[in-house]
Design a protein around this motif. Structure first.
Motif, short mmCIF file in Angstrom:
data_model
loop_
_atom_site.label_atom_id
_atom_site.label_comp_id
_atom_site.label_asym_id
_atom_site.label_seq_id
_atom_site.Cartn_x
_atom_site.Cartn_y
_atom_site.Cartn_z
N HIS A 29 -5.42 17.43 -14.42
CA HIS A 29 -4.96 16.54 -15.50
C HIS A 29 -3.63 17.05 -16.07
CE1 HIS A 29 -4.84 14.86 -19.61
NE2 HIS A 29 -5.18 13.77 -18.94
N ARG A 30 -3.54 18.33 -16.31
CA ARG A 30 -2.29 18.90 -16.85
C ARG A 30 -1.14 18.72 -15.86
NH1 ARG A 30 -5.18 24.32 -18.82
NH2 ARG A 30 -5.98 23.56 -20.80
N GLN A 33 0.04 15.20 -15.96
CA GLN A 33 0.83 14.92 -17.15
C GLN A 33 2.26 15.45 -17.01
OE1 GLN A 33 -0.18 12.80 -19.47
NE2 GLN A 33 -2.01 12.67 -18.21
N ARG A 36 4.24 12.98 -14.95
CA ARG A 36 4.19 11.62 -15.49
C ARG A 36 5.45 10.79 -15.21
NH1 ARG A 36 0.31 10.27 -19.27
NH2 ARG A 36 0.51 8.10 -19.86
N ILE A 44 -0.86 6.43 -13.55
CA ILE A 44 -1.31 7.44 -14.51
C ILE A 44 -2.59 6.98 -15.18
CG2 ILE A 44 -0.75 8.59 -16.70
CD1 ILE A 44 0.85 9.78 -14.45
N ASP A 48 -6.08 8.93 -14.82
CA ASP A 48 -6.69 9.41 -16.07
C ASP A 48 -8.10 8.86 -16.24
OD1 ASP A 48 -4.90 11.20 -17.21
OD2 ASP A 48 -3.85 9.67 -18.38
#
Length: 94
Positions: A29-30, A33, A36, A44, A48
């Protein structure tokens, strides 16, 4: 005598495995991001949503007999998107 606050939840043999996998999904997830700007907003949003769904079902997934295979497959699929494994230091892999 010192008093310690104990967690009243039962300790499961699966707990360390679940936490390990949870941390791996958080890393993806990081990584997502950070990338992005290179993905469309819908991509995204979709990734997510998938991460959120998996994180919500992680304890249930880890309780299955084939948990390692299933969760490893999911992590590999996320790796195709995030490329997280390419960012890892090969000296720290097992």
């Amino acid at each position: 005598m010192p008093r310690f606050v104990t967690d009243s939840r039962p300790i499961s043999a699966q707990h360390p495995v679940t936490e390990f996998y949870r941390q791996e999904f958080i890393k993806h997830h990081r990584c997502l991001q950070q990338q992005r700007p290179y993905f469309s907003e819908s991509a995204i949003t979709d990734v997510d949503a998938a991460l959120t769904r998996i994180m919500g079902q992680l304890e249930q997934l880890c309780s299955k007999a084939d948990a390692n295979q299933v969760v490893s497959t999911l992590l590999k699929k996320f790796d195709v998107v995030t490329g997280l494994s390419a960012w890892s230091d090969p000296k720290h892999t097992h």
